[in-house]
Design a protein around this motif. Structure first.
Motif, mmCIF file in Angstrom:
data_model
loop_
_atom_site.group_PDB
_atom_site.id
_atom_site.type_symbol
_atom_site.label_atom_id
_atom_site.label_comp_id
_atom_site.label_asym_id
_atom_site.label_seq_id
_atom_site.Cartn_x
_atom_site.Cartn_y
_atom_site.Cartn_z
ATOM 1 N N GLU A 166 -0.921 5.720 -12.421
ATOM 2 C CA GLU A 166 -1.968 5.728 -11.677
ATOM 3 C C GLU A 166 -3.189 4.457 -11.767
ATOM 4 O O GLU A 166 -3.806 4.373 -10.925
ATOM 5 C CB GLU A 166 -2.951 6.897 -12.238
ATOM 6 N N SER A 188 0.735 -1.352 -0.159
ATOM 7 C CA SER A 188 -0.020 0.087 -0.126
ATOM 8 C C SER A 188 0.616 1.177 0.001
ATOM 9 O O SER A 188 0.478 2.390 -0.617
ATOM 10 C CB SER A 188 -0.872 0.113 1.435
ATOM 11 N N LYS A 189 2.004 1.380 1.036
ATOM 12 C CA LYS A 189 2.722 2.637 0.822
ATOM 13 C C LYS A 189 3.543 2.594 -0.372
ATOM 14 O O LYS A 189 3.714 3.774 -0.883
ATOM 15 C CB LYS A 189 3.826 2.041 1.901
ATOM 16 N N GLU A 190 3.967 1.704 -1.212
ATOM 17 C CA GLU A 190 4.514 1.639 -2.564
ATOM 18 C C GLU A 190 3.553 2.334 -3.578
ATOM 19 O O GLU A 190 3.733 3.378 -4.302
ATOM 20 C CB GLU A 190 4.918 0.298 -3.038
ATOM 21 N N LYS A 191 2.351 1.715 -3.562
ATOM 22 C CA LYS A 191 1.176 2.264 -4.267
ATOM 23 C C LYS A 191 0.980 3.799 -4.140
ATOM 24 O O LYS A 191 0.866 4.464 -5.189
ATOM 25 C CB LYS A 191 -0.069 1.611 -4.203
ATOM 26 N N GLU A 192 0.788 3.997 -2.909
ATOM 27 C CA GLU A 192 0.618 5.493 -2.423
ATOM 28 C C GLU A 192 1.579 6.496 -3.049
ATOM 29 O O GLU A 192 1.507 7.649 -3.477
ATOM 30 C CB GLU A 192 0.709 5.829 -1.115
ATOM 31 N N ALA A 193 2.956 5.876 -2.935
ATOM 32 C CA ALA A 193 4.138 6.785 -3.261
ATOM 33 C C ALA A 193 4.241 7.047 -4.756
ATOM 34 O O ALA A 193 4.342 8.108 -5.455
ATOM 35 C CB ALA A 193 5.572 6.204 -2.820
ATOM 36 N N HIS A 200 1.368 7.213 -6.809
ATOM 37 C CA HIS A 200 0.154 7.837 -7.271
ATOM 38 C C HIS A 200 0.780 9.348 -6.686
ATOM 39 O O HIS A 200 0.318 10.494 -7.498
ATOM 40 C CB HIS A 200 -0.867 7.481 -5.962
ATOM 41 N N ILE A 201 1.426 9.625 -5.775
ATOM 42 C CA ILE A 201 2.167 10.910 -5.347
ATOM 43 C C ILE A 201 2.877 11.401 -6.308
ATOM 44 O O ILE A 201 2.600 12.582 -6.922
ATOM 45 C CB ILE A 201 2.682 11.007 -4.130
ATOM 46 N N THR A 228 5.766 9.292 3.014
ATOM 47 C CA THR A 228 5.217 7.956 2.925
ATOM 48 C C THR A 228 5.675 7.012 3.805
ATOM 49 O O THR A 228 4.999 5.938 4.192
ATOM 50 C CB THR A 228 4.929 7.456 1.551
#
Length: 539
Positions: free
Chosen positions: A537, A462-467, A469-470, A496
């Motif tokens: 994305e 989840s953190k990798e996906k969030e990063a 996306h940012i 993140t």
């Protein structure tokens, strides 16, 4: 009065000044190579480029100088090299004969020697090297060595004593130090002179070798015009005497105590009564930690070099290392880029676009000058980093090279509005070479294919996906350059709570389906933010 100490920035200039003290009317620099196997860039270091740099430095001092390249094709054929698509048994009958009398392993060439020398001779001018080509076989046949052969025959006992003293050898009394070409079988390795009466030589073809058997012929002949040759150490010294050699490099193995340098220099002084040349030992050139061998076939030839790098880069590498320093050239990793980067740095220093310490400035300028083949440009040519070139050719693999030049310009990798014809040709060549390097020499971790869709088996936290996306949002918000985007990556990691290594791995997993890739910031800027945003994305 003590001479002022000069701080030399480049070894070739120091050698030239040392030679200048000889006060010769003409300086002659030599290289020598035996065309029994493949010529490689390690051979080029000792036998072509080091002499070439010394020759140029002598001329820069207003001295008369010339460079000779002796092709020792009168040497014996004593080994069949690997890497040839031939049947060894077809050539075993020629072992022990002079290389010029051995058939070519490939149709279309006059001899074994002609086949192996063709690659080096065809490439010389492309590397800015223009020596006099002196085949030993022709020199002997023309009688150029006849005088030295007569000297040797008349001083056989003196030569025997020198040989034994210098080498700790045990040459017997009566030894006659010449090699006759057998009139029956044509071999020179298997003959032994048994008598010299001042006019004729008597010989037997009975000196069997591990690689060649004599035919047992017994003969008598008057020496001259290539029917007799000198053994290696006398041949070397005789060449210095004949050509007036003032400088010659050689591989370090020749410089061992009692070795060929010690022996040949003694012969030069005491038998031929002339001053031996200044000699400097040259260390090996390793490729990927392995010594090159012309007989084994694991070589990079001069022609091979031109497939992946400009000739100026080879010259730069050779002049920027002391001859006594081992060069470990790393071709099959992206460390190869460092050589191109060092050359580009020297070019910027030469044109005043980058400043180092005073000594380093002068050193890099001189390295750059001695690396040039064509006349130098009035202003600095356009530069493109080799790593960027290799990346661009993979990001846009189907585009022709001239379109890639336009892409480099629009992506900001070329900081010049108007390109000269020289600039265009230089960019196209660098792109072509980078493409060839990727195809033929690059390791797998330097190769990549940009993904059109998210890899099917992609697994991100989840953190990798969030990063990611940012990153996608950041690319939408403003225009970035390599430095600011690189810094933003670390800000995103910090924000993140993701490890830097995990972030970069996740980005490469999405874009390339690999754990590693080219530097991420310039890669994203080259690929284009639209494509990166689209993929990031989707995770």
């Amino acid at each position: 009065m003590e001479k002022p100490k000069i701080d030399y920035y480049v070894w070739a200039d120091k050698v030239a000044d040392q030679l200048k003290e000889r006060k010769a009317k003409k300086y002659v620099v030599h290289g020598m190579w035996t065309p029994s196997g493949f010529f490689h860039i390690g051979n080029a270091r000792a036998e072509l480029l080091i002499p070439s740099f010394v020759n140029e430095s002598l001329k820069d001092r207003g001295l008369k100088s010339e460079q000779n390249f002796i092709i020792d094709d009168f040497d014996d054929f004593d080994k069949i090299p690997e890497g040839l698509n031939i049947k060894n048994e077809d050539f075993e009958q020629y072992l022990g004969k002079p290389l010029r009398k051995v058939p070519s392993p490939v149709e279309g060439y006059d001899s074994w020697a002609h086949f192996f020398q063709k690659d080096v001779l065809s490439a010389l001018e492309k590397f800015g090297i223009k020596p006099n080509i002196l085949p030993s076989y022709d020199a002997y046949k023309k009688g150029i060595y006849d005088k030295t052969i007569k000297i040797v025959l008349n001083k056989s006992e003196e030569i025997r004593k020198i040989w034994n003293d210098v080498t700790n050898g045990k040459k017997p009394k009566g030894w006659v130090p010449v090699m006759v070409i057998c009139e029956n079988c044509g071999k020179s390795a298997t003959t032994k002179v048994v008598a010299w009466d001042g006019k004729e030589l008597e010989y037997l073809c009975t000196q069997h070798r591990p690689y060649a058997q004599g035919c047992r012929h017994k003969g008598k002949l008057k020496p001259g015009k290539g029917n007799v040759k000198l053994p290696w150490r006398l041949h070397w010294a005789a060449g210095w005497y004949i050509y007036g050699t003032t400088f010659e490099s050689a591989g370090k193995d020749h410089f061992s105590s009692g070795g060929s340098v010690d022996t040949s220099q003694a012969f030069c002084r005491e038998i031929f009564k002339t001053q031996p040349p200044m000699q400097i030992p040259t260390e090996f050139l390793l490729v990927d930690n392995a010594k090159l061998s012309g007989s084994v076939g694991n070589v990079i030839s001069l022609s091979n070099w031109l497939e992946f790098a400009e000739p100026e880069l080879l010259r730069f590498m050779m002049i920027s290392y002391q001859p006594q320093t081992v060069i470990n050239f790393d071709l099959h990793s992206n460390k190869f880029f460092l050589l191109a980067d060092r050359y580009d740095e020297a070019e910027r220093v030469h044109f005043g676009k980058e400043i180092k310490s005073d000594k380093r400035n002068e050193q890099l300028k001189r390295y750059y000058e001695l690396s040039q083949i064509k006349q130098m440009q009035e202003k600095i040519p356009v530069q493109i980093n080799y790593s960027i070139a290799s990346m661009v050719t993979q990001v846009f693999p189907e585009k022709p090279l001239n379109e890639l030049v336009e892409i480099l310009s629009t992506k900001g990798w070329i900081h010049r509005k108007t390109l000269t014809q020289f600039d265009k040709e230089r960019l196209l060549k660098r792109l072509e070479l980078a493409k060839n390097w990727i195809k033929k020499y690059a390791p797998e971790d330097a190769k990549f294919v940009v993904q059109e869709e998210i890899p099917k088996d992609l697994k991100l936290g989840s953190k990798e996906k969030e990063a990611l996306h940012i990153v996608a949002n950041a690319l939408k918000e403003k225009k970035w350059n390599e430095k600011t985007l690189f810094e933003e990556f670390y800000n995103i990691c910090q924000g993140t709570g993701i490890k830097n290594t995990d972030f970069f791995r996740a980005a490469y997993n999405v874009l390339l389906n690999k754990d590693r890739g080219p530097k991420l910031a310039p890669f994203i800027l080259t690929l284009g933010k639209e494509k990166v945003i689209e993929l990031f994305e989707k995770v």
